[in-house]
Design a protein around this motif. Structure first.
Motif: not given
Length: 236
Positions: A105-129
């Motif tokens: 679930a977390l990785e699915n939510v991270e996907l849009p930020l992955l495509y935007r080039g966000e850092s791993k830490k930023a992606r994880r924190e935003a997905a958790e929120r």
């Protein structure tokens, strides 16, 4: 002076094809949507509701008319500018969830930020929120197969929210859910609209549309009528 509507459609037409085979899907749609509204869009097949949603989602352009979003005339933007607007301001939720089966679930939510080039830490924190907003943070490590249909749709909504959009566009978001799960999703969408997100939802289910603040009925390529929803509240 009062704030201008977030979205304004003025005289929007859309014609597919040319010559004798041309079909006019929209015939002059006028519609205003306020910031933070929860709008249900309804109508029979061929009424123009899906074409309108595609225009609102910057997935298509009108043949004529004016489409203003945040006072910008979207129909005059380039394809790249519309793509940027879509990525920055819009989130999409679909009937079929569209989750990747082998990812959490977390990785699915991270996907849009992955495509935007966000850092791993930023992606994880935003997905958790974002998962926390939909009440699914404890299920962050689960794959879609380990979640109920309602939970999968919550993950899909969290994915749409992860980039902090102004507008959430939901296409038949309860179409694959039973009544109990559908009501859960409607209550979540209503709560999101109360938080300031504008929610636009296509649905054919009257019971689900009643959760919206505004119901727009389409027929024959035009807005037939706009009515207030029943603003259903659950006692508790």
């Amino acid at each position: 002076m009062s704030e201008a509507p977030l979205i304004q459609l003025e005289g929007i037409t859309k014609t597919f094809g040319t010559g004798p085979a041309a079909f006019q899907a929209l015939k002059g749609v006028d519609l205003s949507i306020e910031r933070g509204d929860f709008v249900a869009i309804m109508g029979p097949s061929g009424s123009g509701k899906s074409t309108t949603m595609n225009i609102l989602g910057c997935l298509d352009t009108p043949t004529s008319g004016i489409f203003r979003f945040r006072n910008v005339e979207v129909q005059s933007l380039s394809r790249d500018q519309r793509s940027l607007l879509r990525r920055r301001y819009l989130g999409f939720v679909f009937q079929g969830f569209n989750l990747l089966a082998r990812t959490t679930a977390l990785e699915n939510v991270e996907l849009p930020l992955l495509y935007r080039g966000e850092s791993k830490k930023a992606r994880r924190e935003a997905a958790e929120r974002s998962l926390d907003k939909v009440g699914l943070l404890p299920w962050a490590g689960h794959t879609p197969a380990e979640l109920s249909g309602g939970q999968q749709q919550r993950v899909a909504i969290a994915r749409a929210l992860v980039s902090d959009p102004d507008v959430l566009l939901a296409d038949e978001p309860t179409g694959n859910l039973d009544t109990e799960r559908s009501i859960e999703i409607m209550e979540l969408l209503r709560e999101l609209s109360r938080s300031g997100i504008t929610v636009l939802m296509v649905t054919h289910e009257e019971e689900m549309a009643e959760f919206a603040r505004t119901i727009v009925h389409f027929r024959d390529g035009l807005v037939q009528r706009v009515v207030e929803g029943k603003r259903r509240e659950v006692a508790g």
